[in-house]
Every structure is written in structure tokens, then in C-alpha cells.
Design a protein around this motif. Structure first.
Motif, PDB file in Angstrom:
ATOM      1  N   SER A 196       0.623  -1.458  -0.050  1.00  0.00           N
ATOM      2  CA  SER A 196       0.189  -0.271  -0.364  1.00  0.00           C
ATOM      3  C   SER A 196       0.964   1.591  -0.269  1.00  0.00           C
ATOM      4  N   PHE A 197      -0.036   2.246  -0.768  1.00  0.00           N
ATOM      5  CA  PHE A 197       1.465   3.793  -0.644  1.00  0.00           C
ATOM      6  C   PHE A 197      -0.278   4.642   0.597  1.00  0.00           C
ATOM      7  N   GLU A 198       0.666   5.057   1.726  1.00  0.00           N
ATOM      8  CA  GLU A 198      -0.369   5.474   2.263  1.00  0.00           C
ATOM      9  C   GLU A 198      -1.522   5.455   2.335  1.00  0.00           C
ATOM     10  N   PRO A 232      -4.379   0.650  -1.001  1.00  0.00           N
ATOM     11  CA  PRO A 232      -4.264  -0.382  -1.250  1.00  0.00           C
ATOM     12  C   PRO A 232      -3.451  -0.686  -2.402  1.00  0.00           C
ATOM     13  N   VAL A 233      -2.241  -0.843  -3.399  1.00  0.00           N
ATOM     14  CA  VAL A 233      -1.909  -1.006  -4.232  1.00  0.00           C
ATOM     15  C   VAL A 233      -1.995  -2.930  -4.824  1.00  0.00           C
ATOM     16  N   LEU A 234      -1.418  -3.685  -3.847  1.00  0.00           N
ATOM     17  CA  LEU A 234      -1.457  -5.189  -4.097  1.00  0.00           C
ATOM     18  C   LEU A 234      -1.801  -5.623  -3.393  1.00  0.00           C
ATOM     19  N   GLY A 260      -3.271  -4.573 -18.225  1.00  0.00           N
ATOM     20  CA  GLY A 260      -4.253  -3.824 -16.924  1.00  0.00           C
ATOM     21  C   GLY A 260      -4.097  -2.775 -17.207  1.00  0.00           C
ATOM     22  N   PRO A 261      -5.279  -1.907 -16.557  1.00  0.00           N
ATOM     23  CA  PRO A 261      -5.442  -1.238 -16.700  1.00  0.00           C
ATOM     24  C   PRO A 261      -4.295   0.571 -15.932  1.00  0.00           C
ATOM     25  N   SER A 262      -3.682   1.548 -16.454  1.00  0.00           N
ATOM     26  CA  SER A 262      -3.357   2.456 -15.968  1.00  0.00           C
ATOM     27  C   SER A 262      -3.557   2.074 -14.154  1.00  0.00           C
ATOM     28  N   GLY A 263      -2.374   2.737 -13.647  1.00  0.00           N
ATOM     29  CA  GLY A 263      -3.087   2.953 -12.413  1.00  0.00           C
ATOM     30  C   GLY A 263      -2.542   1.354 -11.468  1.00  0.00           C
ATOM     31  N   CYS A 264      -2.806   0.424 -12.172  1.00  0.00           N
ATOM     32  CA  CYS A 264      -3.432  -0.881 -11.297  1.00  0.00           C
ATOM     33  C   CYS A 264      -2.618  -1.555 -10.423  1.00  0.00           C
ATOM     34  N   GLY A 265      -0.968  -1.047 -10.773  1.00  0.00           N
ATOM     35  CA  GLY A 265      -0.031  -1.683  -9.541  1.00  0.00           C
ATOM     36  C   GLY A 265       0.714  -2.438 -10.640  1.00  0.00           C
ATOM     37  N   LYS A 266       1.258  -2.690 -12.112  1.00  0.00           N
ATOM     38  CA  LYS A 266       2.049  -3.649 -12.493  1.00  0.00           C
ATOM     39  C   LYS A 266       3.670  -2.905 -12.696  1.00  0.00           C
ATOM     40  N   SER A 267       3.202  -1.888 -12.827  1.00  0.00           N
ATOM     41  CA  SER A 267       5.031  -1.106 -12.151  1.00  0.00           C
ATOM     42  C   SER A 267       5.713  -2.098 -10.688  1.00  0.00           C
ATOM     43  N   THR A 268       4.221  -1.423 -10.181  1.00  0.00           N
ATOM     44  CA  THR A 268       4.652  -1.370  -8.468  1.00  0.00           C
ATOM     45  C   THR A 268       5.599  -2.922  -8.453  1.00  0.00           C
ATOM     46  N   LEU A 269       4.801  -3.898  -8.852  1.00  0.00           N
ATOM     47  CA  LEU A 269       5.115  -5.079  -8.999  1.00  0.00           C
ATOM     48  C   LEU A 269       6.391  -6.024  -9.677  1.00  0.00           C
ATOM     49  N   ASP A 276       9.125  -2.969 -18.686  1.00  0.00           N
ATOM     50  CA  ASP A 276       8.461  -1.985 -17.875  1.00  0.00           C
ATOM     51  C   ASP A 276       8.073  -1.541 -19.505  1.00  0.00           C
ATOM     52  N   GLU A 277       7.089  -1.847 -20.035  1.00  0.00           N
ATOM     53  CA  GLU A 277       6.367  -1.097 -20.896  1.00  0.00           C
ATOM     54  C   GLU A 277       7.801   0.110 -21.924  1.00  0.00           C
ATOM     55  N   PRO A 278       8.799  -1.122 -22.798  1.00  0.00           N
ATOM     56  CA  PRO A 278      10.071  -0.822 -23.080  1.00  0.00           C
ATOM     57  C   PRO A 278       9.671  -0.331 -24.799  1.00  0.00           C
ATOM     58  N   THR A 296       3.295  -4.481 -20.806  1.00  0.00           N
ATOM     59  CA  THR A 296       2.598  -3.225 -21.864  1.00  0.00           C
ATOM     60  C   THR A 296       0.815  -3.451 -21.337  1.00  0.00           C
ATOM     61  N   HIS A 297       0.452  -2.627 -22.125  1.00  0.00           N
ATOM     62  CA  HIS A 297      -0.703  -1.518 -22.854  1.00  0.00           C
ATOM     63  C   HIS A 297      -1.165  -2.404 -23.787  1.00  0.00           C
ATOM     64  N   GLY A 298      -0.492  -2.497 -24.739  1.00  0.00           N
ATOM     65  CA  GLY A 298      -0.607  -3.647 -25.979  1.00  0.00           C
ATOM     66  C   GLY A 298      -1.306  -4.332 -26.287  1.00  0.00           C
ATOM     67  N   LYS A 339      -8.618  -2.970 -12.173  1.00  0.00           N
ATOM     68  CA  LYS A 339      -8.068  -1.843 -11.392  1.00  0.00           C
ATOM     69  C   LYS A 339      -7.721  -2.351 -10.591  1.00  0.00           C
ATOM     70  N   ARG A 340      -7.097  -0.556  -9.425  1.00  0.00           N
ATOM     71  CA  ARG A 340      -6.544  -1.057  -8.440  1.00  0.00           C
ATOM     72  C   ARG A 340      -7.621  -1.308  -6.996  1.00  0.00           C
ATOM     73  N   PRO A 341      -7.345  -2.113  -6.025  1.00  0.00           N
ATOM     74  CA  PRO A 341      -5.806  -2.976  -6.139  1.00  0.00           C
ATOM     75  C   PRO A 341      -5.677  -3.991  -7.011  1.00  0.00           C
TER      76      PRO A 341
HETATM   77  N1  ATP Z   1       6.352   6.169  -4.441  1.00  0.00           N
HETATM   78  C1  ATP Z   1       4.340   6.255  -4.502  1.00  0.00           C
HETATM   79  N2  ATP Z   1       3.784   6.492  -3.643  1.00  0.00           N
HETATM   80  C2  ATP Z   1       2.748   6.758  -4.095  1.00  0.00           C
HETATM   81  N3  ATP Z   1       1.811   6.785  -4.613  1.00  0.00           N
HETATM   82  C3  ATP Z   1       2.501   5.681  -5.402  1.00  0.00           C
HETATM   83  C4  ATP Z   1       3.966   5.451  -5.421  1.00  0.00           C
HETATM   84  N4  ATP Z   1       3.933   4.767  -7.028  1.00  0.00           N
HETATM   85  C5  ATP Z   1       2.949   3.915  -7.024  1.00  0.00           C
HETATM   86  N5  ATP Z   1       2.365   4.761  -6.661  1.00  0.00           N
HETATM   87  C6  ATP Z   1       0.427   4.565  -6.908  1.00  0.00           C
HETATM   88  O1  ATP Z   1       0.488   3.370  -6.890  1.00  0.00           O
HETATM   89  C7  ATP Z   1      -0.490   2.586  -7.906  1.00  0.00           C
HETATM   90  C8  ATP Z   1      -0.351   1.981  -9.049  1.00  0.00           C
HETATM   91  O2  ATP Z   1       1.003   2.822  -9.502  1.00  0.00           O
HETATM   92  P1  ATP Z   1       1.563   1.978 -10.608  1.00  0.00           P
HETATM   93  O3  ATP Z   1       2.960   2.400 -11.418  1.00  0.00           O
HETATM   94  O4  ATP Z   1       2.203   0.413 -10.386  1.00  0.00           O
HETATM   95  O5  ATP Z   1       0.753   1.528 -12.270  1.00  0.00           O
HETATM   96  P2  ATP Z   1       0.625   0.926 -13.512  1.00  0.00           P
HETATM   97  O6  ATP Z   1      -0.202  -0.012 -13.343  1.00  0.00           O
HETATM   98  O7  ATP Z   1       2.440   0.955 -13.664  1.00  0.00           O
HETATM   99  O8  ATP Z   1      -0.018   2.067 -14.367  1.00  0.00           O
HETATM  100  P3  ATP Z   1       0.700   2.454 -15.604  1.00  0.00           P
HETATM  101  O9  ATP Z   1       0.317   1.472 -16.740  1.00  0.00           O
HETATM  102  O10 ATP Z   1       0.026   3.864 -16.216  1.00  0.00           O
HETATM  103  O11 ATP Z   1       2.481   2.829 -15.947  1.00  0.00           O
HETATM  104  C9  ATP Z   1      -1.528   4.727  -8.445  1.00  0.00           C
HETATM  105  O12 ATP Z   1      -2.000   4.703  -7.927  1.00  0.00           O
HETATM  106  C10 ATP Z   1      -0.194   4.939  -8.133  1.00  0.00           C
HETATM  107  O13 ATP Z   1      -0.233   5.813  -7.835  1.00  0.00           O
END
Ligand code: ATP
Ligand code: MG
Lengths: 251, 353, 252
Positions: free
Chosen positions: A12-14, A17-19, A36-45, A156-158, A189-191, A207-209
């Protein structure tokens, strides 16, 4: 036997919950795409697996070793914007990982030059990053990740920042290189088309989480060809995934 | 080696400043004890940064004559751009002696600083007030049009002189704008550029300026006041407590007196010294046609280099105090008999005969 | 139309010189010496050994304070840019002292330290170091976090991230800080020497007493030439040491 085991990751970020309790496995030589949709947490994972972002809970085990929260060790990362070091030539960028590991100069330059050739940049060894096109920069980024001979490649989306033609060319290049040196790949990827064209298996996230909406084994043999994108089954799979994502967004 | 000395001195200075008044003696001891070299004592003397024609005899006394006296080497003459800094350094013990302006010396003494006037850098003044005669004819005119006079700094001896001159003429000094312009060269330029209406400058600069246009001398302070003291040789009472310092005071005055006497007697010698010690290149290179009249005015009309510095008396100084009071530069509570110490001058005169 | 930047540059300089000459002839040399007069004074000044000696002494005294300012300012700036607690402690002092001009502190420093090497070194150091600190702090703070992440993901530890990312990223800013610092150092030493009438500052004082402004301008022109050639030299060194930056800024 190469193997990635990610289990019960929470993040979770503050208080957002993201994952939530996410697990996934990658087998030796397997190419897995994450959609997955933008902002769902792929990059975070991906960052958690890479060790750059600490997970709240859960473990990452690579080739039998617990690498949770650690960077390096068997993983190579390709970043979206290539993110090359502007003060290093193409060759020195490729050699960066080996230099950090302490490999001697002649040895690391030899290996770097091999990978630079592999991505088709022979003759650009001494070019500065700003003298390269976006596509060429990403080739250097890929070579840099390959050069440390990781067992797991994280991308990550290279190709997200590239135009369609360049992206098509680089997709084929990536497959060619990967087939020469098969390693596990996690490819965000988004594609949908890109995922179907490149991956053995696709994880479609909600979508998130984020949680996995659907896991799909791509029913095509390798080597694959451009023509498969016109195959009725390909088109049907593409529509199914697209509907799934849209339905999830509106839920 | 030298680096360590410097470091050492710094720490001594630091300690001295931190200890406040009590530390002053430490500061004094620091530099002084290191000032005794084999060849003779090297005195530290702070002087005005620029040496005009009137400053040259004292400069020559310090730089050419002092080393001829047994026990003394050529002093470290330290030009100082900001005039009040000279008094400050003497009080702080950073300098042995100072060639200070009268205004800052009197003001510091009145404020309780432990200062002694032991000699004259020169008697009287060589500064005159110059105007562009095409535009201005008198101080009355300057005041009437709310004009501007450029001076070195508010409260200095030229400011007080002008202030007194205005009052004598029944002009309200408030009607004149006094502005501070650093060097006399800059003041002359301000006058040429028409930015100011009147400017005090040295007589040789005035002579130079009259070659460039209808510039005229409006005011000669010695005609107004007789002897308008401007620069004096000072040190601190504390410094004078030590016998070797008393001897140094006498020696320094002997050197200056010798130079004064040579200047009065021998134009050729004076011209030589000017070529060596004047700050301005133009002055160093000046010819006799220009220089001779300047020398004549300095030695006779202004009487800037009295053979025995006989003008240095509390009575003579008392004559200028009222002007300082009027200008608000002094309260007038100063005890001139305590400030002016003729002991060393008298000894020097005695030893010279 | 093709533009010749060299030619345009030269034309611009020529135009200024012509305008200056005309203005100088109108105002007279007491207010504004003409370029021709200044040129003549320059030749005369340069053939005077006193000027060279004064310039030389001033420059090496300045170099001590300047190098000290770089030697202390750069590490301190990096620490402030990368370590918030260091920044919190030092920043208030830095922003206070950076506004203090040499002219304001010289009188006090003379009383504290006398008039020797210690004075010039301290003045130059105190005036220069904060510019270096502030410039380097900003640069260190803005080192790309993405590139730091790249290095981190290749398992670079703190030291290696410093060595392979922060230092090279700072390089162009180090060079800029060195150049800006040099100009401040030069100004500080000139101010200090004018106060104590020493070396080159003393010559400037004396030249100010002459009615003609030509000798003064000549001394100022020499200072300008020193400053320009020093910054040119440092730029050249910077380009040599960081070809990537030189090539990037040239292409733009
Ligand atoms: N360092 C951080 N501090 C606070 N919130 C964060 C941080 N990094 C990511 N988030 C939040 O976590 C969620 C997931 O972010 P993430 O970058 O993993 O999404 P994503 O699936 O990669 O999206 P995209 O497809 O747009 O790249 C988002 O809501 C983002 O705002
Ligand atoms: Mg992302």
C-alpha cells in the motif's frame, strides 16, 4: 532450473492498497506479459520483484534464493525511457552492470560489444546516448540488461515511448535475441496485440488493487510471424481481453 | 614557517578579541614582538591610501628617513582606503602608529578611546573648494539653488570645514546637499560631469583642473580659519607605556621632521620624493612649471611642513573645535591637553639640534 | 541568408567600440576615455613591471582562497544536496552569508587578521565558498532519481551510485560553479586589495586619482581579460573532461 516464485505480495502507498496478496510463477524460458489498466500496480509489482520498492508482505524467490527487497542477483531491467547514462558511450552503458560487479575493463567491454552487436548497433560503440534515436537508445537499454546475463528479464513498457514502426521492428528483434538466450521474461505492456504476439502466457490484471482477472496461455508456436495478427483466433482473443478490461473498468 | 606564524597570529588575535578589553594587550604584543627583526624594528604605520602632494613629506620621512635612524628598519607603511579604519586599527593594536584624519581621531577620543596625538602628518590642509565658474560663483549661489557638494564622507574634516564656512556666511547648511564620493579623482570627475556644484580637492588637482576649463578655487580653508588641521600622527596610550615604543615614537617624529625641513629648504629633493611616493601617475610625472607653484603654496602660504611642528598645540587645536561642534561632529567635551602629547615631539626636536 | 556568428560577433564589438569612441570624444577623457586612449594606456600599463608584479601577487593570493573554497564548498554542497540533515544545519548559514559582500566584511577582517595572506585568503574564501555550496547543492539535489534507480537495480551500492551516477552527473555543474566562483573570488580580492591599497587594488586606487580615466580603464580591461581567459580556459578543460556534455550542448 531457473524459476521465479512470487508469493502473497501486499503493498500500500499511504493507506491506498495497490497490491493485495498477489502471487505469480514463471517457469524456465517462459515469456510472461502483464496487462492491466493504468495505475493498477503493474510497475509496482515489477519494482518489488526488482527489489527497488519494498513490499509490505510476501516473498520473491528466484532460482531457489529469497531475494525479497534486494536488487541485482540474476535480474536485468529494461526501463521505459531506456534511461541511459548520458556520460557513458553506448558501449560503456552496456558494460555498466559488469562494471558494478567488478569485471575488468577489457573483459566487460568485450562482452558489451557482443551484446551491442546483437542488438544491431555495431559501429555505434562510441556514440553518446543523445546522438542515438529513441529506438536505438532502447536497443542499448536491452543490451545493457542482457549483458549481465540475468536469469530473469524485467521490462516495463520498454516500447511504450516508440512509434508503431519502430516498435514492430524492436518486438521482432527482442524475440530474436531472446530466442538465442532464453530466459524468463516479465513484460509489462498496455498493448494487447503486443502481449499476444510476444508472450507465452498473459496475466490480465484488474484495476487497483490489482488481482489477476484472467490467465491466458497463448496458443501459438514459435517462431511466430507477423501474419498471425490476422488469424481469426488472434482477433478473438484480442477482443476478449479488451472486453474484459473494459468491463472491469466500468464495474 | 611563515604560514605557522600567520596561523599563530590569528589564534592570538582571536583570543584577544574574544577576551575583549583585557585581551587588547595580547593583540598588541602579538604583532609587536614579531616586529623586531635583525636589521631593526619594523613599525607598522597605517596611512591614507592615496598620497597627494601634501602627504609626500611624511611618506618620505617614513620610507626614506626612518631607516637611517639606528635600531629602525624601513617601516611597513600600510595604505588604508577607509579613513576611519586607521583609528580603529590603532585602537585595536593592529598598527603601531596611524596617519589619521583629525575628525575621526577627535570623535574617537571624545568617545573615550585611549588615543594620543603625538605629531602632525602635515599642518593645515591642502584641500581647496573648486567650482565650475561658468555655472557657480559663490557658496551663496550653491545654497540658493539647493546645490550639491561632494565630499569624502559626512563628518570628516572637509565636511566640517565647509559646514563652518557656510555658517560664517550666514547660509543655512541644510540648504546644501552633501554627498559622499570616495576619492578626490572621482570628485573632480563629478564636477567635470556637472553632477555636483562644488568639490574639495588638493591644490595640485585644482591646478590640473584649471587647465581643462573655467574652474576656480572658491574657498581656501587657511584663509578662513588660519590653520585647518586635517591629519595627525596618532597612537594609543597603552602602546606608549613601553619604553621601546616611546623611543619608536621619537624616532618616527625625527624622521618626519627631517623630511619636513628638507622639503622646505630644497625643492629638488621634494620633487624627487614626489616622483617616488605620490600615488597619482600624473603627479609623479609632473614638470617644474606645474610643480614649483604647488611646492611654493604648500611650503609658504599653507605652511604645511613646519620645521618643528610648532603648530601642534592644544591652543591651536582648540580653535577648530567650535566648527566641529556646530557641524554636530563633536559634543565639545574633549580634553585636548590629555589628547595631545607633545613629549615625543619635544624630544625629537631636541635630538635633531 | 547564411549567418556567420563570428562575423556578427566582430561587427557587434566594432559597433560598440565606435559608439564608445564617439561618446568618449564628446565627454572628454576625464569622464570617459576613448578606446584609442585606453588602448594607448593599456600598452603603457602592460610595459610596467609594477603592474605585472601586482597582478601576479594578487592572483596567487586569490588562488589559495579560491581553491580552498572549491575544496570545501564542493563536498559540503554534495552533502547538503544528498543528506537532508546536513542541509538543514548548513542551509540557513549559507543563505545568510551569501548576501554578505566583500566590501562589508573587509574592515572587520582587517582588524581581526591584519593585512597579510590570511586576510586575502579569508575574504576570498568567505565570499566564494557559499556560491559554490549553493550551486553544488542544487545540482546534487537534482541528480536524476531515475538514473539512480537504474544504478540501484544493477546492484550498485551507495558508494558506487555516488561514484558512477552522482559524480558524473555533477560534473558540468562543478565546472559552472568553478567558473562562477572564480569571478566572485576575483571581485573579492580586488575589493580587499583596494581597501588596503595593496598590489593590484592599490594600482586601481592610484589610477582613480588621475583626472584621465584611461589608465583606470586600462587596469579594468586587464582584469576583464584575466577573467575572460580564465573562464575560457576552464570551459575548455570542462569540455575536454566531459566530452558527452560538450557534444550535447554543442548540438543544441
Ligand atoms: N512512490 C509512490 N508513492 C505513492 N503512490 C504510488 C507510488 N508509486 C505508485 N503509486 C501509486 O500506486 C498505484 C500503482 O502505480 P503503478 O505505477 O504500479 O501503476 P501501473 O499499473 O504501472 O500504471 P501504468 O500502466 O500507468 O504505468 C498508482 O495509483 C500510483 O499512484
Ligand atoms: Mg507503470
Amino acid at each position: 532450473m531457473a524459476h521465479l516464485n512470487v508469493s502473497s505480495i501486499c503493498k500500500s502507498f499511504e493507506n491506498t492498497p495497490v497490491l493485495l496478496d498477489q502471487s505469480l510463477e514463471v517457469q524456465e524460458g517462459e515469456f510472461v506479459a502483464l496487462l492491466g489498466p493504468s495505475g493498477c500496480g503493474k510497475s509496482t509489482l515489477l519494482q518489488i520483484i526488482n527489489g527497488l520498492v519494498p513490499a509490505d508482505r510476501g516473498t520473491v524467490v528466484l532460482d531457489g534464493k529469497d531475494i525479497t527487497g534486494k536488487t541485482g542477483a540474476g535480474r536485468g531491467m529494461v526501463f521505459q525511457g531506456a534511461d541511459l547514462f548520458p556520460w557513458r558511450t553506448a558501449l560503456e552503458n552496456v558494460a555498466f552492470g559488469l562494471e558494478v560487479m567488478g569485471v575488468g575493463k577489457s573483459e566487460r567491454l568485450k562482452q558489451a560489444s557482443h551484446y551491442l552487436n546483437l542488438v544491431g548497433l555495431r559501429g555505434f560503440e562510441n556514440a553518446w546516448p543523445h546522438q542515438l534515436s529513441g529506438g536505438m537508445q532502447q536497443r542499448v537499454g536491452i543490451a545493457r540488461a542482457f549483458c549481465i546475463r540475468p536469469s530473469l528479464l524485467l521490462m516495463d513498457e520498454p516500447f511504450g515511448a516508440l512509434d508503431v514502426q519502430t516498435r514492430d521492428v524492436l518486438q521482432d528483434e527482442l524475440v530474436r535475441i531472446w530466442e538465442a538466450e532464453r530466459k524468463m521474461v516479465l513484460f509489462v505492456t498496455h498493448g494487447i496485440e503486443e502481449a499476444l504476439y510476444l508472450a507465452d502466457r498473459i496475466l490480465v490484471f484488474s484495476k487497483r488493487p490489482a488481482h489477476v482477472l484472467r490467465e491466458l496461455v497463448v496458443p501459438y508456436e514459435r517462431p511466430r510471424h507477423e501474419s498471425m495478427k490476422l488469424d481469426p483466433l488472434f482477433l478473438q482473443l484480442r477482443r476478449e481481453i479488451s472486453d474484459l478490461l473494459r468491463h472491469d473498468m466500468n464495474a | 614557517m611563515t604560514m605557522f606564524e600567520v596561523m599563530n597570529r590569528r589564534s592570538i588575535l582571536r583570543a584577544g578579541v574574544a577576551a575583549g578589553a583585557g585581551g587588547l594587550s595580547i593583540i598588541t604584543l602579538g604583532p609587536v614582538s614579531s616586529s623586531f627583526a635583525q636589521a631593526g624594528r619594523v613599525l607598522k604605520v597605517n596611512t591614507l591610501a592615496s598620497a597627494a602632494a601634501v602627504n609626500v613629506p611624511m611618506q618620505a620621512g617614513l620610507k626614506s628617513e626612518l631607516a637611517k635612524i639606528p635600531g629602525f628598519a624601513s617601516p611597513e607603511v600600510r595604505p588604508t582606503q577607509k579613513i576611519p579604519q586607521i583609528v580603529q586599527e590603532v585602537i585595536a593594536g593592529g598598527a603601531d602608529l596611524g596617519d589619521a584624519d583629525v575628525a575621526s581621531t577627535l570623535a574617537a577620543a571624545e568617545a573615550g578611546a585611549d588615543l594620543k596625538i603625538i605629531g602632525l602628518s602635515y599642518s593645515n590642509t591642502s584641500q581647496v573648494v573648486v567650482v565650475n565658474a561658468d555655472k557657480t560663483k559663490s557658496l551663496e549661489e550653491v545654497a540658493a539653488k539647493g546645490g550639491t557638494i561632494a565630499i569624502n564622507s559626512i563628518g570628516d574634516f572637509m565636511y566640517v570645514m565647509l559646514f563652518g564656512a557656510l555658517i560664517k556666511r550666514g547660509i543655512d547648511p541644510k540648504k546644501v546637499n552633501f554627498i559622499e564620493i570616495g576619492s578626490s579623482g572621482d570628485r573632480a570627475r563629478a564636477l567635470i560631469g556637472g553632477r555636483v556644484d562644488a568639490v574639495p580637492m588638493h591644490i595640485e588637482q585644482a591646478a590640473e583642473l584649471t587647465r581643462r576649463g573655467n574652474y576656480q578655487i572658491l574657498e581656501r580653508p587657511w584663509q578662513e580659519y588660519g590653520n585647518w588641521f586635517s591629519a595627525v600622527v596618532i597612537t594609543s596610550g597603552k602602546w606608549l607605556e613601553r619604553d621601546e615604543n616611546k623611543a619608536a615614537a621619537v624616532a618616527t617624529l625625527k624622521a618626519i621632521l627631517t623630511s619636513f625641513r628638507k622639503t622646505n629648504k630644497d625643492y629638488g629633493w621634494y620633487k624627487d620624493q614626489l616622483g617616488k611616493y605620490a600615488s597619482s601617475k600624473e603627479l609623479r610625472a609632473a614638470d617644474d612649471a606645474f610643480l614649483k607653484p604647488v611646492w611654493e603654496t604648500l611650503t609658504t602660504e599653507i605652511a604645511a611642513f613646519p620645521d618643528h611642528m610648532q603648530t601642534m598645540t592644544p591652543d591651536e587645536f582648540a580653535k577648530i573645535i567650535p566648527a566641529y561642534k556646530e557641524a554636530g561632529a563633536l559634543k565639545g567635551t574633549i580634553d585636548l591637553n590629555k589628547l595631545i602629547d607633545r613629549t615625543y615631539l619635544e624630544q625629537a626636536n631636541k635630538e635633531l639640534t | 541568408m547564411k549567418s556567420h556568428p563570428r562575423l556578427l560577433n566582430l561587427l557587434g564589438i566594432l559597433l560598440v567600440l565606435v559608439l564608445w569612441q564617439m561618446a568618449g570624444q564628446r565627454l572628454g577623457d576625464a569622464l570617459l576615455a576613448t578606446p584609442v586612449q585606453v588602448g594607448r594606456a593599456l600598452v603603457e600599463t602592460l610595459s610596467d613591471g609594477l603592474v605585472w608584479a601586482g597582478l601576479w601577487r594578487m592572483m596567487w593570493q586569490m588562488m589559495i582562497g579560491y581553491l580552498l573554497a572549491l575544496g570545501i564548498g564542493v563536498p559540503l554542497g554534495i552533502a547538503m544536496g544528498r543528506i537532508p540533515s546536513v542541509d538543514a544545519v548548513v542551509k540557513p548559514w549559507a543563505s545568510m552569508f551569501i548576501v554578505v559582500s566583500a566590501a562589508a566584511i573587509v574592515p572587520l577582517f582587517i582588524i581581526l587578521m591584519g593585512r597579510g595572506l590570511l586576510l586575502s585568503t579569508s575574504i576570498v574564501f568567505v565570499v566564494t565558498v557559499w556560491y559554490v555550496v549553493i550551486a553544488i547543492t542544487e545540482a546534487a539535489r537534482s541528480v536524476s532519481p531515475r538514473l539512480l534507480n537504474v544504478a540501484h537495480s544493477f546492484a550498485a551500492d551507495d558508494f558506487k551510485r555516488f561514484r558512477y551516477v552522482i559524480l558524473p552527473a555533477l560534473h558540468p555543474y562543478l565546472m559552472i560553479a568553478a567558473r562562477v566562483g572564480f569571478v566572485h573570488a576575483l571581485r573579492a580580492i580586488v575589493t580587499a586589495e583596494m581597501f588596503i591599497g595593496a598590489d593590484y587594488g592599490g594600482l586601481l586606487n592610484n589610477a582613480g586619482l588621475d583626472l584621465s580615466t584611461a589608465p583606470l580603464f586600462a587596469l579594468i580591461v586587464i582584469l576583464m581579460m584575466v577573467s575572460i581567459s580564465a573562464t575560457k580556459l576552464m570551459r575548455w578543460i570542462a569540455d575536454y573532461a566531459a566530452p558527452w556534455y560538450a557534444s550535447r550542448t554543442r548540438d543544441r
